[in-house]
Design an enzyme around this catalytic site. Structure first.
Site, PDB file in Angstrom:
ATOM      1  CD  GLU A   1       0.576 -20.338  40.121  1.00  0.00           C
ATOM      2  OE1 GLU A   1       1.424 -21.205  39.945  1.00  0.00           O
ATOM      3  OE2 GLU A   1      -0.106 -20.272  41.169  1.00  0.00           O
TER       4      GLU A   1
ATOM      5  CG  HIS B   1       8.594 -37.531  16.783  1.00  0.00           C
ATOM      6  ND1 HIS B   1       9.052 -36.235  16.738  1.00  0.00           N
ATOM      7  CD2 HIS B   1       7.970 -37.763  15.610  1.00  0.00           C
ATOM      8  CE1 HIS B   1       8.726 -35.701  15.572  1.00  0.00           C
ATOM      9  NE2 HIS B   1       8.058 -36.596  14.867  1.00  0.00           N
TER      10      HIS B   1
ATOM     11  CD  GLU C   1      10.421 -34.941  19.416  1.00  0.00           C
ATOM     12  OE1 GLU C   1      11.139 -35.875  19.046  1.00  0.00           O
ATOM     13  OE2 GLU C   1       9.357 -34.623  18.851  1.00  0.00           O
TER      14      GLU C   1
ATOM     15  CB  CYS D   1      -1.343 -27.021  49.695  1.00  0.00           C
ATOM     16  SG  CYS D   1      -1.093 -27.833  48.122  1.00  0.00           S
TER      17      CYS D   1
ATOM     18  CB  CYS E   1      -1.303 -26.437  45.343  1.00  0.00           C
ATOM     19  SG  CYS E   1      -0.315 -26.249  46.823  1.00  0.00           S
TER      20      CYS E   1
ATOM     21  CE  LYS F   1      -1.812 -23.294  41.307  1.00  0.00           C
ATOM     22  NZ  LYS F   1      -0.606 -22.880  41.964  1.00  0.00           N
TER      23      LYS F   1
ATOM     24  CE1 TYR G   1       6.291 -21.064  41.808  1.00  0.00           C
ATOM     25  CE2 TYR G   1       7.587 -19.380  42.907  1.00  0.00           C
ATOM     26  CZ  TYR G   1       7.484 -20.648  42.364  1.00  0.00           C
ATOM     27  OH  TYR G   1       8.557 -21.486  42.383  1.00  0.00           O
TER      28      TYR G   1
HETATM   29  C1  LIG Z   1      -2.566 -19.210  46.051  1.00  0.00           C
HETATM   30  C2  LIG Z   1      -1.464 -20.197  46.380  1.00  0.00           C
HETATM   31  C3  LIG Z   1      -1.109 -21.146  45.452  1.00  0.00           C
HETATM   32  C4  LIG Z   1      -0.097 -22.057  45.737  1.00  0.00           C
HETATM   33  N1  LIG Z   1       0.226 -22.970  44.785  1.00  0.00           N
HETATM   34  C5  LIG Z   1       1.205 -23.853  45.038  1.00  0.00           C
HETATM   35  C6  LIG Z   1       1.527 -24.844  44.079  1.00  0.00           C
HETATM   36  O1  LIG Z   1       0.944 -24.900  42.991  1.00  0.00           O
HETATM   37  N2  LIG Z   1       2.514 -25.725  44.381  1.00  0.00           N
HETATM   38  C7  LIG Z   1       3.181 -25.686  45.575  1.00  0.00           C
HETATM   39  O2  LIG Z   1       4.060 -26.526  45.807  1.00  0.00           O
HETATM   40  N3  LIG Z   1       2.889 -24.751  46.512  1.00  0.00           N
HETATM   41  C8  LIG Z   1       1.924 -23.849  46.267  1.00  0.00           C
HETATM   42  N4  LIG Z   1       1.609 -22.914  47.216  1.00  0.00           N
HETATM   43  C9  LIG Z   1       2.373 -22.891  48.488  1.00  0.00           C
HETATM   44  C10 LIG Z   1       1.880 -23.984  49.459  1.00  0.00           C
HETATM   45  O3  LIG Z   1       0.488 -23.852  49.649  1.00  0.00           O
HETATM   46  C11 LIG Z   1       2.614 -23.843  50.788  1.00  0.00           C
HETATM   47  O4  LIG Z   1       4.004 -23.858  50.564  1.00  0.00           O
HETATM   48  C12 LIG Z   1       2.257 -24.984  51.743  1.00  0.00           C
HETATM   49  O5  LIG Z   1       0.878 -25.037  51.990  1.00  0.00           O
HETATM   50  C13 LIG Z   1       3.018 -24.810  53.067  1.00  0.00           C
HETATM   51  O6  LIG Z   1       2.655 -25.815  53.965  1.00  0.00           O
HETATM   52  P1  LIG Z   1       2.755 -25.575  55.537  1.00  0.00           P
HETATM   53  O7  LIG Z   1       2.496 -26.889  56.169  1.00  0.00           O
HETATM   54  O8  LIG Z   1       4.004 -24.870  55.869  1.00  0.00           O
HETATM   55  O9  LIG Z   1       1.585 -24.556  55.890  1.00  0.00           O
HETATM   56  P2  LIG Z   1       0.053 -24.489  55.489  1.00  0.00           P
HETATM   57  O10 LIG Z   1      -0.325 -25.447  54.435  1.00  0.00           O
HETATM   58  O11 LIG Z   1      -0.205 -23.048  55.240  1.00  0.00           O
HETATM   59  O12 LIG Z   1      -0.704 -24.963  56.806  1.00  0.00           O
HETATM   60  C14 LIG Z   1      -0.697 -24.209  57.985  1.00  0.00           C
HETATM   61  C15 LIG Z   1      -1.979 -24.503  58.746  1.00  0.00           C
HETATM   62  O13 LIG Z   1      -1.848 -24.002  60.057  1.00  0.00           O
HETATM   63  C16 LIG Z   1      -3.103 -23.475  60.479  1.00  0.00           C
HETATM   64  N5  LIG Z   1      -2.810 -22.546  61.576  1.00  0.00           N
HETATM   65  C17 LIG Z   1      -2.219 -21.328  61.520  1.00  0.00           C
HETATM   66  N6  LIG Z   1      -2.072 -20.822  62.772  1.00  0.00           N
HETATM   67  C18 LIG Z   1      -2.574 -21.752  63.620  1.00  0.00           C
HETATM   68  C19 LIG Z   1      -2.695 -21.820  65.033  1.00  0.00           C
HETATM   69  N7  LIG Z   1      -2.249 -20.836  65.814  1.00  0.00           N
HETATM   70  N8  LIG Z   1      -3.287 -22.925  65.554  1.00  0.00           N
HETATM   71  C20 LIG Z   1      -3.742 -23.938  64.774  1.00  0.00           C
HETATM   72  N9  LIG Z   1      -3.637 -23.923  63.428  1.00  0.00           N
HETATM   73  C21 LIG Z   1      -3.059 -22.848  62.871  1.00  0.00           C
HETATM   74  C22 LIG Z   1      -3.647 -22.819  59.221  1.00  0.00           C
HETATM   75  O14 LIG Z   1      -5.051 -22.678  59.329  1.00  0.00           O
HETATM   76  C23 LIG Z   1      -3.215 -23.821  58.148  1.00  0.00           C
HETATM   77  O15 LIG Z   1      -4.214 -24.778  57.941  1.00  0.00           O
HETATM   78  C24 LIG Z   1       0.583 -21.999  46.986  1.00  0.00           C
HETATM   79  C25 LIG Z   1       0.209 -21.047  47.940  1.00  0.00           C
HETATM   80  C26 LIG Z   1      -0.803 -20.151  47.642  1.00  0.00           C
HETATM   81  C27 LIG Z   1      -1.197 -19.141  48.671  1.00  0.00           C
HETATM   82  N1  LIG Z   2       3.052 -22.867  41.565  1.00  0.00           N
HETATM   83  C1  LIG Z   2       3.564 -22.817  42.783  1.00  0.00           C
HETATM   84  O1  LIG Z   2       4.338 -23.660  43.196  1.00  0.00           O
HETATM   85  C2  LIG Z   2       3.184 -21.681  43.687  1.00  0.00           C
HETATM   86  C3  LIG Z   2       2.063 -20.923  43.406  1.00  0.00           C
HETATM   87  C4  LIG Z   2       1.744 -19.884  44.260  1.00  0.00           C
HETATM   88  C5  LIG Z   2       2.538 -19.618  45.354  1.00  0.00           C
HETATM   89  N2  LIG Z   2       3.619 -20.388  45.593  1.00  0.00           N
HETATM   90  C6  LIG Z   2       4.513 -20.092  46.739  1.00  0.00           C
HETATM   91  O2  LIG Z   2       3.971 -19.055  47.524  1.00  0.00           O
HETATM   92  C7  LIG Z   2       4.929 -18.011  47.639  1.00  0.00           C
HETATM   93  C8  LIG Z   2       4.227 -16.697  47.742  1.00  0.00           C
HETATM   94  O3  LIG Z   2       3.707 -16.307  46.464  1.00  0.00           O
HETATM   95  P1  LIG Z   2       3.584 -14.774  46.062  1.00  0.00           P
HETATM   96  O4  LIG Z   2       3.323 -14.712  44.621  1.00  0.00           O
HETATM   97  O5  LIG Z   2       2.652 -14.092  46.995  1.00  0.00           O
HETATM   98  O6  LIG Z   2       4.992 -14.206  46.467  1.00  0.00           O
HETATM   99  P2  LIG Z   2       6.326 -13.970  45.644  1.00  0.00           P
HETATM  100  O7  LIG Z   2       7.345 -13.688  46.676  1.00  0.00           O
HETATM  101  O8  LIG Z   2       6.558 -15.032  44.643  1.00  0.00           O
HETATM  102  O9  LIG Z   2       5.997 -12.623  44.843  1.00  0.00           O
HETATM  103  C9  LIG Z   2       5.663 -11.436  45.517  1.00  0.00           C
HETATM  104  C10 LIG Z   2       5.725 -10.297  44.509  1.00  0.00           C
HETATM  105  O10 LIG Z   2       5.194  -9.118  45.078  1.00  0.00           O
HETATM  106  C11 LIG Z   2       6.084  -8.044  44.849  1.00  0.00           C
HETATM  107  N3  LIG Z   2       5.930  -7.088  45.952  1.00  0.00           N
HETATM  108  C12 LIG Z   2       6.310  -7.272  47.240  1.00  0.00           C
HETATM  109  N4  LIG Z   2       5.986  -6.191  47.969  1.00  0.00           N
HETATM  110  C13 LIG Z   2       5.370  -5.325  47.135  1.00  0.00           C
HETATM  111  C14 LIG Z   2       4.816  -4.023  47.303  1.00  0.00           C
HETATM  112  N5  LIG Z   2       4.835  -3.407  48.477  1.00  0.00           N
HETATM  113  N6  LIG Z   2       4.255  -3.431  46.212  1.00  0.00           N
HETATM  114  C15 LIG Z   2       4.250  -4.048  45.008  1.00  0.00           C
HETATM  115  N7  LIG Z   2       4.767  -5.283  44.806  1.00  0.00           N
HETATM  116  C16 LIG Z   2       5.328  -5.898  45.849  1.00  0.00           C
HETATM  117  C17 LIG Z   2       7.445  -8.700  44.810  1.00  0.00           C
HETATM  118  O11 LIG Z   2       8.371  -7.872  44.141  1.00  0.00           O
HETATM  119  C18 LIG Z   2       7.138  -9.986  44.075  1.00  0.00           C
HETATM  120  O12 LIG Z   2       7.124  -9.812  42.698  1.00  0.00           O
HETATM  121  C19 LIG Z   2       5.819 -18.145  46.407  1.00  0.00           C
HETATM  122  O13 LIG Z   2       7.097 -17.628  46.628  1.00  0.00           O
HETATM  123  C20 LIG Z   2       5.848 -19.625  46.202  1.00  0.00           C
HETATM  124  O14 LIG Z   2       6.892 -20.208  46.948  1.00  0.00           O
HETATM  125  C21 LIG Z   2       3.963 -21.408  44.775  1.00  0.00           C
END
Ligand SMILES: Cc1cc2nc3c(=O)[nH]c(=O)nc-3n(C[C@H](O)[C@H](O)[C@H](O)COP(=O)(O)OP(=O)(O)OC[C@H]3O[C@@H](n4cnc5c(N)ncnc54)[C@H](O)[C@@H]3O)c2cc1C
Ligand SMILES: NC(=O)c1ccc[n+]([C@@H]2O[C@H](COP(=O)([O-])OP(=O)(O)OC[C@H]3O[C@@H](n4cnc5c(N)ncnc54)[C@H](O)[C@@H]3O)[C@@H](O)[C@H]2O)c1
Length: 457
Positions: free
Chosen positions: A180, A439, A444, A42, A47, A50, A176
Site C-alpha cells: 500500500e 454493463h 460484471e 485505524c 486505514c 492511509k 499489506y
Molecule cells: C498502516 C495501517 C493500515 C491499515 N489499514 C487497514 C485497512 O485498510 N482496513 C482494515 O480493516 N484494517 C487496516 N489496518 C488494521 C487495523 O487498523 C487494525 O486491525 C485495527 O485498528 C485493530 O483494532 P484494535 O481495537 O484491536 O486496536 P487499535 O485500533 O490499534 O487500538 C488500540 C488502542 O489502544 C491504545 N493503547 C495501547 N496500549 C494502551 C494502554 N496500555 N492503555 C491505554 N490505551 C492503550 C492505543 O493507543 C490504541 O489507540 C491497518 C493498520 C495499519 C497499521
Molecule cells: N487494507 C487492509 O485491510 C490492511 C492494510 C494494512 C494493514 N492491515 C493489517 O495489518 C497487518 C499488518 O500489516 P503488515 O503489512 O505490517 O504485516 P504483514 O504480516 O501483512 O506483512 C509483513 C511482511 O514483512 C515481512 N517480514 C517479516 N519480518 C521480516 C524481516 N525480518 N525482514 C524482512 N521482511 C520481513 C513478511 O514476510 C511479510 O511480507 C496485516 O496483516 C493486516 O491484517 C490491513
C-alpha cells in the site's frame, strides 16, 4: 466486593470503542483508558489516513491518463504538506466524533496508558480503578527487526507525519502495508523500490493474485525487488542525520535512499500492561491467549482485536466486540466465523479477496474448479495505461458453491464486499450465472464467467 465500574476497557481503538459504547448503552458503568488519540490505529495511523493518501496518490496517475480523454495541462505540482495537513485536520474531526460517541453513550474516557494492578484493578497515571470486567483492546504496534542501522528506518506510524517526501524511497516488506505504501509513494512522484526477502509479495494470498499484482505494481512504476534483503544501513553523511541513508543489501549491492520504510509486520502491544499482575497469559509474539468467548486465562479479563493476533482488520475487531457484548448481555456463546472474511489491499491496482485461495482449496483436499480471466479495463482503452485487471472464481464441484473470489484491479475493494455477501449466503455458480450483469463494468465479469475461462476443472 463492589467495583467502581462494570467494565474497564484498555484502548479506545476499533474494538475498544465499540465494546465500551455498546456496553454503556446497555446499562454497564464503563470507563475506557486511551493513551493516544481516540479511534486507535485505524482512525489515526491506519486505514483512514492511509486511504486518504491512496486517493491523493491516484491523482498522480490520473493526470497522465487524462490526456487520451482530451485533457491537457501545463505541468502539475504536488504539495505534500497540503495533503498531510488536510489529512490531519480530517482525523482530528474524527477524533472529536469518537469523543462524542463515547460521551453520549455515558462512557468515561480516561486519558493515559493503563497497566494491571490485579485481576480487577488497573492503574492510569498513578490512580487506580476497579472493575468487575477488564477488556484488553490495546491493538498492535509495528515490528522492525534489529540490525545495524535499524534506527535509521521509519515504520508506517511515521509515514503519516513526514516533514517532507523524499525523492527516492525504499520500502521493505511484502505484506499489506508494504504494497500500500509503495503505491502511495510511487503515485506521489517518489522513485520507489519495494524490497521483499521472499519469492513473491503478499504471502497467504492466491498465487495468481500475487503474481499478477506484482507485475502490475512494476508496470505502475514501482521497482519491485524480490529475494532481496537488507544487511545493514548507515547515514550517507554522518553529520546529517536527516539526510540520505546508505543501504547495504545482502547480495552486495549498495544504494542511497532518502527514506526507508520497514513494513515487516505488527506485534501485540502488551509490553507496558504488566499482564503478569493479573495472571493473564500470552503466547507467540506476546499475543493475549483467549478462549472462544474472548476470555483470557484470568476469568475477569477479556481481550479482542489485534492484541490477540488473529486477523488484524478493523471490521474483525468490531465484530468481535459485538460478539463479546452478545455473550455478556444475552449469554450467547461466541460462534465467530473467521472464514469468508472479505478483505482489500489498497495497493494500486487494488486487490479484493474473499474465501479460499486455490492453494488453500488444494490443501483442504477439495474437488473444485477455477474460472479466471484478465483483461484491459475499458477506462484504459483511451488512457494509454497498459494496466490490466484480473478476476478469479473458485467453485466447489460437489455442490456448485462459490468458495473463493479474487480480483486485482480498480475498485476491487468495493466489488469484493458484495461478493462477500453472496459467498457467505452460500451462492452457487448457477446463482452467479443467473444474476444480470451491470454493463459496462469490470464487476460484471464475475457473473459472465463461461466455460472458456475455465482454468482448472
Ligand atoms: C498502516 C495501517 C493500515 C491499515 N489499514 C487497514 C485497512 O485498510 N482496513 C482494515 O480493516 N484494517 C487496516 N489496518 C488494521 C487495523 O487498523 C487494525 O486491525 C485495527 O485498528 C485493530 O483494532 P484494535 O481495537 O484491536 O486496536 P487499535 O485500533 O490499534 O487500538 C488500540 C488502542 O489502544 C491504545 N493503547 C495501547 N496500549 C494502551 C494502554 N496500555 N492503555 C491505554 N490505551 C492503550 C492505543 O493507543 C490504541 O489507540 C491497518 C493498520 C495499519 C497499521
Ligand atoms: N487494507 C487492509 O485491510 C490492511 C492494510 C494494512 C494493514 N492491515 C493489517 O495489518 C497487518 C499488518 O500489516 P503488515 O503489512 O505490517 O504485516 P504483514 O504480516 O501483512 O506483512 C509483513 C511482511 O514483512 C515481512 N517480514 C517479516 N519480518 C521480516 C524481516 N525480518 N525482514 C524482512 N521482511 C520481513 C513478511 O514476510 C511479510 O511480507 C496485516 O496483516 C493486516 O491484517 C490491513
Amino acid at each position: 466486593m463492589p467495583y467502581q465500574y462494570d467494565l474497564f476497557v484498555i484502548g479506545a481503538g476499533s474494538g475498544g470503542v465499540r465494546a465500551s459504547r455498546i456496553a454503556a448503552s446497555k446499562g454497564y458503568k464503563v470507563a475506557v483508558a486511551e493513551g493516544g488519540a481516540l479511534g486507535g490505529t485505524c482512525v489515526n495511523i491506519g486505514c483512514v489516513p492511509k486511504k486518504l493518501f491512496v486517493y491523493g496518490s491516484e491523482f498522480g496517475h490520473g493526470f497522465d491518463e487524462a490526456a487520451g480523454y482530451g485533457w491537457s495541462h501545463q505541468g502539475v505540482e504536488f504539495n505534500w504538506s497540503v495533503l498531510r495537513d488536510n489529512k490531519t485536520k480530517e482525523i482530528q474531526r474524527l477524533n472529536g466524533i469518537y469523543g462524542n460517541l463515547l460521551g453520549n453513550a455515558g462512557v468515561e474516557v480516561i486519558a493515559g496508558f493503563a497497566s494491571f494492578v490485579d485481576a480487577h484493578t488497573v492503574m492510569v497515571d498513578g490512580k487506580t480503578y476497579t472493575a468487575e470486567r477488564i477488556l484488553i483492546a490495546v491493538g498492535a504496534k509495528p515490528f522492525i527487526p534489529e540490525f545495524k542501522g535499524s534506527d535509521l528506518v521509519v515504520s508506517s506510524n511515521e509515514m503519516f507525519f513526514l516533514e517532507e517526501l523524499p525523492q527516492k524511497a525504499l520500502v521493505v516488506g511484502g505484506g499489506y502495508i508494504a504494497v500500500e505504501f509503495a503505491g502511495i509513494l510511487n503515485g506521489l512522484g517518489v522513485e520507489t523500490s519495494l524490497a521483499y526477502r521472499g519469492d513473491q509479495l503478499l504471502r497467504g494470498f492466491d498465487q495468481d493474485v500475487r503474481d499478477f499484482a506484482s507485475e502490475e505494481y512494476k508496470k505502475s512504476g514501482i521497482d519491485v525487488r524480490l529475494n532481496t534483503d537488507v544487511e545493514y544501513i548507515e547515514l550517507a553523511d554522518a553529520a546529517d542525520p536527516k539526510g540520505a541513508r546508505t543501504v547495504y543489501f545482502k547480495d552486495g549491492h549498495v544504494e542511497e535512499f532518502g527514506l526507508i520504510l520497514y513494513a515487516t509486520g505488527r506485534v501485540p502491544n502488551v509490553a507496558s500492561l504488566a499482564l503478569d499482575k493479573a495472571g493473564v497469559k500470552t503466547g507467540t509474539n506476546g499475543a493475549v491467549i483467549i478462549d472462544k468467548n474472548f476470555t483470557t486465562s484470568t476469568k475477569s479479563v477479556f481481550a479482542l482485536g489485534d492484541v490477540t493476533d488473529r486477523i488484524q482488520l478493523t471490521p474483525v475487531a468490531i465484530k468481535e466486540a459485538m460478539a463479546l457484548i452478545a455473550y455478556w448481555f444475552e449469554g450467547k456463546e461466541v460462534t465467530f466465523d473467521y472464514d469468508n472474511i472479505p478483505t482489500a489491499v489498497f495497493s494500486q491496482p487494488a486487490i479484493g479477496t474473499v474465501g479460499l485461495s486455490e492453494q488453500e482449496a488444494e490443501t483442504r483436499g477439495l474437488d473444485f474448479r477455477v474460472y479466471q480471466t484478465d483483461f484491459r479495463p475499458m477506462k484504459h482503452t483511451l488512457s494509454g495505461s497498459t494496466s490490466r485487471s484480473m478476476m478469479k472464481l473458485l467453485v466447489n464441484n460437489a455442490d456448485d458453491k462459490v468458495i473463493g473470489a479474487h480480483m486485482v484491479g480498480d475498485y476491487a475493494g468495493e466489488i469484493i464486499q458484495g461478493l462477500g455477501i453472496a459467498i457467505k449466503a452460500g451462492a452457487t455458480k448457477a446463482d452467479f450465472d443467473d444474476t444480470v450483469g451491470v454493463h459496462p463494468t469490470s464487476a460484471e465479469e464475475f457473473v459472465t464467467f463461461s466455460a472458456a475461462s475455465l482454468k482448472k476443472k
